[in-house]
Design a protein around this motif. Structure first.
Motif, PDB file in Angstrom:
ATOM      1  N   LEU A  59     -16.217 -20.820   9.907  1.00 31.07           N
ATOM      2  CA  LEU A  59     -17.287 -21.811   9.749  1.00 31.07           C
ATOM      3  C   LEU A  59     -17.390 -22.700  10.983  1.00 31.07           C
ATOM      4  O   LEU A  59     -18.499 -23.031  11.428  1.00 31.07           O
ATOM      5  CB  LEU A  59     -17.073 -22.640   8.485  1.00 31.07           C
ATOM      6  CG  LEU A  59     -17.256 -21.860   7.177  1.00 31.07           C
ATOM      7  CD1 LEU A  59     -16.905 -22.736   5.984  1.00 31.07           C
ATOM      8  CD2 LEU A  59     -18.668 -21.309   7.050  1.00 31.07           C
ATOM      9  N   LEU A  60     -16.257 -23.075  11.559  1.00 32.20           N
ATOM     10  CA  LEU A  60     -16.278 -23.858  12.798  1.00 32.20           C
ATOM     11  C   LEU A  60     -16.893 -23.064  13.947  1.00 32.20           C
ATOM     12  O   LEU A  60     -17.670 -23.597  14.752  1.00 32.20           O
ATOM     13  CB  LEU A  60     -14.865 -24.300  13.173  1.00 32.20           C
ATOM     14  CG  LEU A  60     -14.270 -25.386  12.283  1.00 32.20           C
ATOM     15  CD1 LEU A  60     -12.775 -25.505  12.515  1.00 32.20           C
ATOM     16  CD2 LEU A  60     -14.972 -26.701  12.548  1.00 32.20           C
ATOM     17  N   THR A  61     -16.549 -21.796  14.012  1.00 33.38           N
ATOM     18  CA  THR A  61     -17.097 -20.940  15.065  1.00 33.38           C
ATOM     19  C   THR A  61     -18.599 -20.792  14.907  1.00 33.38           C
ATOM     20  O   THR A  61     -19.355 -20.867  15.892  1.00 33.38           O
ATOM     21  CB  THR A  61     -16.402 -19.568  15.062  1.00 33.38           C
ATOM     22  OG1 THR A  61     -14.994 -19.771  15.241  1.00 33.38           O
ATOM     23  CG2 THR A  61     -16.942 -18.662  16.147  1.00 33.38           C
ATOM     24  N   ILE A  62     -19.055 -20.599  13.680  1.00 38.35           N
ATOM     25  CA  ILE A  62     -20.497 -20.495  13.427  1.00 38.35           C
ATOM     26  C   ILE A  62     -21.198 -21.770  13.888  1.00 38.35           C
ATOM     27  O   ILE A  62     -22.219 -21.713  14.583  1.00 38.35           O
ATOM     28  CB  ILE A  62     -20.778 -20.187  11.943  1.00 38.35           C
ATOM     29  CG1 ILE A  62     -20.350 -18.755  11.626  1.00 38.35           C
ATOM     30  CG2 ILE A  62     -22.252 -20.412  11.605  1.00 38.35           C
ATOM     31  CD1 ILE A  62     -20.300 -18.436  10.137  1.00 38.35           C
ATOM     32  N   ALA A  63     -20.660 -22.923  13.529  1.00 38.87           N
ATOM     33  CA  ALA A  63     -21.279 -24.190  13.931  1.00 38.87           C
ATOM     34  C   ALA A  63     -21.336 -24.317  15.454  1.00 38.87           C
ATOM     35  O   ALA A  63     -22.363 -24.747  16.016  1.00 38.87           O
ATOM     36  CB  ALA A  63     -20.520 -25.367  13.317  1.00 38.87           C
ATOM     37  N   HIS A  70     -19.738 -13.262  13.963  1.00 38.05           N
ATOM     38  CA  HIS A  70     -18.941 -14.267  13.277  1.00 38.05           C
ATOM     39  C   HIS A  70     -19.467 -14.589  11.879  1.00 38.05           C
ATOM     40  O   HIS A  70     -18.685 -14.955  11.003  1.00 38.05           O
ATOM     41  CB  HIS A  70     -18.788 -15.521  14.129  1.00 38.05           C
ATOM     42  CG  HIS A  70     -17.813 -15.298  15.247  1.00 38.05           C
ATOM     43  ND1 HIS A  70     -16.452 -15.262  15.030  1.00 38.05           N
ATOM     44  CD2 HIS A  70     -17.995 -15.061  16.558  1.00 38.05           C
ATOM     45  CE1 HIS A  70     -15.836 -15.031  16.168  1.00 38.05           C
ATOM     46  NE2 HIS A  70     -16.755 -14.886  17.121  1.00 38.05           N
ATOM     47  N   ILE A  71     -20.754 -14.440  11.636  1.00 32.28           N
ATOM     48  CA  ILE A  71     -21.249 -14.564  10.258  1.00 32.28           C
ATOM     49  C   ILE A  71     -20.684 -13.428   9.421  1.00 32.28           C
ATOM     50  O   ILE A  71     -20.202 -13.639   8.309  1.00 32.28           O
ATOM     51  CB  ILE A  71     -22.793 -14.599  10.216  1.00 32.28           C
ATOM     52  CG1 ILE A  71     -23.301 -15.916  10.811  1.00 32.28           C
ATOM     53  CG2 ILE A  71     -23.300 -14.410   8.784  1.00 32.28           C
ATOM     54  CD1 ILE A  71     -24.796 -15.965  11.035  1.00 32.28           C
ATOM     55  N   VAL A 104     -22.052 -20.217   4.354  1.00 31.05           N
ATOM     56  CA  VAL A 104     -22.548 -19.867   5.689  1.00 31.05           C
ATOM     57  C   VAL A 104     -23.897 -20.537   5.909  1.00 31.05           C
ATOM     58  O   VAL A 104     -24.126 -21.184   6.938  1.00 31.05           O
ATOM     59  CB  VAL A 104     -22.656 -18.335   5.861  1.00 31.05           C
ATOM     60  CG1 VAL A 104     -23.383 -17.981   7.152  1.00 31.05           C
ATOM     61  CG2 VAL A 104     -21.285 -17.683   5.808  1.00 31.05           C
ATOM     62  N   VAL A 105     -24.777 -20.405   4.938  1.00 33.11           N
ATOM     63  CA  VAL A 105     -26.120 -20.995   5.037  1.00 33.11           C
ATOM     64  C   VAL A 105     -26.013 -22.515   5.148  1.00 33.11           C
ATOM     65  O   VAL A 105     -26.680 -23.136   5.986  1.00 33.11           O
ATOM     66  CB  VAL A 105     -26.983 -20.568   3.836  1.00 33.11           C
ATOM     67  CG1 VAL A 105     -28.279 -21.374   3.766  1.00 33.11           C
ATOM     68  CG2 VAL A 105     -27.273 -19.072   3.902  1.00 33.11           C
ATOM     69  N   GLU A 106     -25.172 -23.133   4.338  1.00 38.42           N
ATOM     70  CA  GLU A 106     -25.032 -24.589   4.367  1.00 38.42           C
ATOM     71  C   GLU A 106     -24.449 -25.073   5.693  1.00 38.42           C
ATOM     72  O   GLU A 106     -24.835 -26.132   6.204  1.00 38.42           O
ATOM     73  CB  GLU A 106     -24.175 -25.063   3.204  1.00 38.42           C
ATOM     74  CG  GLU A 106     -24.249 -26.556   2.966  1.00 38.42           C
ATOM     75  CD  GLU A 106     -25.664 -27.068   2.676  1.00 38.42           C
ATOM     76  OE1 GLU A 106     -25.986 -28.177   3.142  1.00 38.42           O
ATOM     77  OE2 GLU A 106     -26.446 -26.355   2.007  1.00 38.42           O
TER      78      GLU A 106
END
Length: 126
Positions: free
Chosen positions: A58-62, A77-78, A91-93
């Protein structure tokens, strides 16, 4: 190559990637690039204690949403987040949460990638 490299390749594969598929296209022009990524990003950072794989993803996605222009990495990464048990809605949030900090274009582009990954896995609607 090295213990760091082996740890990194194992971490990439644990996330559902295929090390060779990711880096093979660059082997002829930048053979050391894949080693740098495997050793540092995955061998050193992804294997550190303190964060669980879902949190790291989640940190990587952000971070990737904030960067923009990193569609292939965001897609990987997703998918990796889903592979380590992150629910699609999280993921969406996470992408939604980036809106205030990264702006509409990057958030919209990231959400399109998320939609594509989720659709490919039969996970729509969220």
């Amino acid at each position: 190559m090295s213990e760091r490299f082996d740890r990194g390749v194992a971490a990439i594969n644990d996330l559902g990637g295929g090390y060779e598929a990711i880096f093979e296209p660059m082997a002829d022009i930048a053979p050391d690039l894949s080693r740098f990524v495997a050793e540092f990003a995955f061998g050193d950072l992804y294997t550190r204690p303190g964060l669980e794989p879902p949190e790291r993803q989640l940190l990587t996605i952000a971070a990737l949403v904030a960067l923009g222009g990193v569609e292939a990495q965001l897609k990987f990464h997703i998918g990796a987040a889903l592979n380590v048990g992150v629910p699609p809605a999280k993921v969406v949030e996470t992408i939604y949460h980036c809106l205030a900090y990264t702006g509409f274009p990057r958030t919209v582009n990231a959400m399109r990638i998320a939609k594509s990954v989720l659709a490919d896995r039969g996970l729509l609607p969220v």
